[in-house]
Design an enzyme around this catalytic site. Sequence first.
Site, PDB file in Angstrom:
ATOM      1  N   HIS A 217      53.890  -7.670  31.659  1.00 20.91           N
ATOM      2  CA  HIS A 217      53.751  -8.705  32.692  1.00 20.91           C
ATOM      3  C   HIS A 217      52.478  -8.577  33.518  1.00 20.91           C
ATOM      4  CE1 HIS A 217      55.591  -5.451  35.095  1.00 20.91           C
ATOM      5  NE2 HIS A 217      54.940  -5.996  36.115  1.00 20.91           N
TER       6      HIS A 217
HETATM    7  C1  UD1 Z   1      55.195  -9.204  40.649  1.00 18.37           C
HETATM    8  C2  UD1 Z   1      54.337  -8.156  41.347  1.00 18.37           C
HETATM    9  C3  UD1 Z   1      54.058  -7.001  40.401  1.00 18.37           C
HETATM   10  C4  UD1 Z   1      55.347  -6.441  39.839  1.00 18.37           C
HETATM   11  C5  UD1 Z   1      56.166  -7.544  39.209  1.00 18.37           C
HETATM   12  C6  UD1 Z   1      57.486  -7.003  38.798  1.00 18.37           C
HETATM   13  C7  UD1 Z   1      52.718  -8.910  43.037  1.00 18.37           C
HETATM   14  C8  UD1 Z   1      51.313  -9.247  43.283  1.00 18.37           C
HETATM   15  N1  UD1 Z   1      53.059  -8.717  41.754  1.00 18.37           N
HETATM   16  O1  UD1 Z   1      54.426  -9.722  39.570  1.00 18.37           O
HETATM   17  O2  UD1 Z   1      53.396  -5.966  41.118  1.00 18.37           O
HETATM   18  O3  UD1 Z   1      55.038  -5.442  38.893  1.00 18.37           O
HETATM   19  O4  UD1 Z   1      56.375  -8.603  40.164  1.00 18.37           O
HETATM   20  O5  UD1 Z   1      58.166  -7.826  37.927  1.00 18.37           O
HETATM   21  O6  UD1 Z   1      53.485  -8.815  43.945  1.00 18.37           O
HETATM   22  N2  UD1 Z   1      58.224 -16.409  38.048  1.00 18.37           N
HETATM   23  C9  UD1 Z   1      59.342 -17.125  37.707  1.00 18.37           C
HETATM   24  N3  UD1 Z   1      60.524 -16.736  38.232  1.00 18.37           N
HETATM   25  C10 UD1 Z   1      60.683 -15.688  39.070  1.00 18.37           C
HETATM   26  C11 UD1 Z   1      59.525 -14.973  39.423  1.00 18.37           C
HETATM   27  C12 UD1 Z   1      58.299 -15.345  38.901  1.00 18.37           C
HETATM   28  O7  UD1 Z   1      59.270 -18.090  36.940  1.00 18.37           O
HETATM   29  O8  UD1 Z   1      61.792 -15.375  39.485  1.00 18.37           O
HETATM   30  C13 UD1 Z   1      56.920 -16.796  37.425  1.00 18.37           C
HETATM   31  C14 UD1 Z   1      56.160 -17.862  38.184  1.00 18.37           C
HETATM   32  O9  UD1 Z   1      55.478 -18.635  37.239  1.00 18.37           O
HETATM   33  C15 UD1 Z   1      55.154 -17.033  38.970  1.00 18.37           C
HETATM   34  C16 UD1 Z   1      54.870 -15.880  38.026  1.00 18.37           C
HETATM   35  O10 UD1 Z   1      56.099 -15.633  37.364  1.00 18.37           O
HETATM   36  O11 UD1 Z   1      54.004 -17.750  39.302  1.00 18.37           O
HETATM   37  C17 UD1 Z   1      54.397 -14.622  38.717  1.00 18.37           C
HETATM   38  O12 UD1 Z   1      55.284 -14.189  39.733  1.00 18.37           O
HETATM   39  P1  UD1 Z   1      54.764 -13.234  40.943  1.00 18.37           P
HETATM   40  O13 UD1 Z   1      55.916 -12.778  41.743  1.00 18.37           O
HETATM   41  O14 UD1 Z   1      53.645 -13.892  41.647  1.00 18.37           O
HETATM   42  O15 UD1 Z   1      54.124 -12.030  40.190  1.00 18.37           O
HETATM   43  P2  UD1 Z   1      54.704 -11.168  39.017  1.00 18.37           P
HETATM   44  O16 UD1 Z   1      53.818 -11.315  37.844  1.00 18.37           O
HETATM   45  O17 UD1 Z   1      56.155 -11.428  38.866  1.00 18.37           O
HETATM   46  N1  UDP Z   2      64.033  -4.079  34.031  1.00 23.07           N
HETATM   47  C1  UDP Z   2      65.250  -4.729  33.783  1.00 23.07           C
HETATM   48  N2  UDP Z   2      65.263  -5.728  32.847  1.00 23.07           N
HETATM   49  C2  UDP Z   2      64.171  -6.101  32.135  1.00 23.07           C
HETATM   50  C3  UDP Z   2      62.945  -5.428  32.394  1.00 23.07           C
HETATM   51  C4  UDP Z   2      62.928  -4.434  33.362  1.00 23.07           C
HETATM   52  O1  UDP Z   2      66.267  -4.397  34.384  1.00 23.07           O
HETATM   53  O2  UDP Z   2      64.270  -7.025  31.315  1.00 23.07           O
HETATM   54  C5  UDP Z   2      64.007  -3.037  35.096  1.00 23.07           C
HETATM   55  C6  UDP Z   2      63.474  -1.688  34.681  1.00 23.07           C
HETATM   56  O3  UDP Z   2      64.496  -0.850  34.192  1.00 23.07           O
HETATM   57  C7  UDP Z   2      62.884  -1.155  35.978  1.00 23.07           C
HETATM   58  C8  UDP Z   2      62.380  -2.408  36.677  1.00 23.07           C
HETATM   59  O4  UDP Z   2      63.083  -3.494  36.074  1.00 23.07           O
HETATM   60  O5  UDP Z   2      63.891  -0.562  36.769  1.00 23.07           O
HETATM   61  C9  UDP Z   2      60.894  -2.549  36.472  1.00 23.07           C
HETATM   62  O6  UDP Z   2      60.461  -3.794  36.895  1.00 23.07           O
HETATM   63  P1  UDP Z   2      59.082  -4.449  36.464  1.00 23.07           P
HETATM   64  O7  UDP Z   2      58.641  -3.865  35.180  1.00 23.07           O
HETATM   65  O8  UDP Z   2      59.266  -5.903  36.564  1.00 23.07           O
HETATM   66  O9  UDP Z   2      58.110  -4.027  37.665  1.00 23.07           O
HETATM   67  P2  UDP Z   2      57.111  -2.815  37.916  1.00 23.07           P
HETATM   68  O10 UDP Z   2      57.892  -1.558  37.840  1.00 23.07           O
HETATM   69  O11 UDP Z   2      56.017  -2.909  36.923  1.00 23.07           O
HETATM   70  O12 UDP Z   2      56.560  -3.075  39.278  1.00 23.07           O
END
Ligand code: UD1
Ligand code: UDP
Length: 377
Positions: A217
């Site tokens: 991601h």
């Molecule tokens: C965010 C965090 C990242 C973290 C990740 C965990 C920031 C800058 N980034 O990244 O550090 O590792 O979460 O998963 O805070 N979207 C949906 N549904 C949701 C959430 C997101 O459709 O419930 C889509 C939207 O298109 C959105 C995109 O995902 O624009 C990105 O979401 P965003 O929360 O901005 O950043 P992540 O890539 O999820």
């Molecule tokens: N995770 C989950 N389901 C998924 C992918 C990840 O439950 O399909 C859990 C994973 O075990 C971990 C957390 O989500 O506890 C990690 O989240 P993510 O990778 O989105 O964020 P990051 O750690 O990179 O900030």
Amino acid sequence: MAKNMRKINIFLIAGARPNYVKVAALWKAYLQFRKKRPKSRVTCRLINTGQHYDYMMSKAFFKDLDLPAPYVDLGVGSDSHASQTAKIMSRFEKLLVKKRPDLVIVVGDVNSTMACTLVASKMEIPVAHVEAGLRSFDRTMPEEINRLVTDALADYLFTTSKDADLNLLREGVSKNKIHFVGNVMVDTLLTHLPKSKKSGIKKELGLNGSYAVLTLHRPSNVDRDSDFRRIADALERIQKHIPIVFPVHPRTAARLRSGSLNGHLGSLKNLKMVPPVGYLDFIHLLKDAKLVLTDSGGIQEETTVLGVPCLTLRANTERPVTMAQGTNILAGMGPRVADYALRILEGKIKRKKKVPPRWDGKTAPRNFQVLSKKLGF
Ligand code: UD1
Ligand code: UDP
């Protein structure tokens, strides 16, 4: 009323998937603290910013992790960095003006972490940062900016590893603000592993032998087709040797919908693309995987504790302890990923399982011990 006990109201902040995993440990430790110290006058309230909002990115975690419904949900949703951060800040500020807690606890490195820290600091409300001091030294990562800002402002910095302590000291943070307590993600993992055994996810996905798990991601991997294509090429090679389960993060799903790689990945017979899975199902998949490929922060740590080989598809990691002591290998984002994966599958790379110090499942109670001493609750 107990003598010298202060009434303390704490706001515990979560907003994105990895935050729920971290606050679950803190919430459990809070309940245990209250039980052990019934005279304590501490109250903790969970605040959800709503940065993540899809059921499988948010509510499903409340259910799997036994979290209470949030006291307040700021409902911010997705937006550009500046707009999302601004929305969190203005909504959180209104809440703080009304409720004025004595402490705000933030976790991790997402926009919600930084936004809430900024607001609380300017209102002179102390902030505790859980998972402080991690540094990738790569400011193109939005999380690195969030980490730097949060740690510069926080009053209590709880670290997961000694390298994090050193990073903070180098940045001039005073030693007495830093508390090396361990990793709350590991608390949650160890609490929920027994329950996860009941998961039916493998049957549901038709997995009856060896398999690998993939998550992606990071914007640097998925936002541009040219970057994503290099990873896809490596996956094409790997899936000829082992089925790969790929729970697709919504950011990645959105990029696949708008870019040109959906067809390529969709045509790989042994790559199973599925929606994000719940926590209990996911850790069940992780535990028995032959190999994990990921750009996630938390998954590098979970695989280290589970002793499962992990290839991190990034150029750097803010979690070097998972490489030095755990099972993690920094594999980059190109052909080397497949080279490493095939060598792991052939048994040519063996990593000894060593769990980093204080990743013992007792971190969140240590957080509460420190806070109760410092704040007098
Ligand atoms: C965010 C965090 C990242 C973290 C990740 C965990 C920031 C800058 N980034 O990244 O550090 O590792 O979460 O998963 O805070 N979207 C949906 N549904 C949701 C959430 C997101 O459709 O419930 C889509 C939207 O298109 C959105 C995109 O995902 O624009 C990105 O979401 P965003 O929360 O901005 O950043 P992540 O890539 O999820
Ligand atoms: N995770 C989950 N389901 C998924 C992918 C990840 O439950 O399909 C859990 C994973 O075990 C971990 C957390 O989500 O506890 C990690 O989240 P993510 O990778 O989105 O964020 P990051 O750690 O990179 O900030």
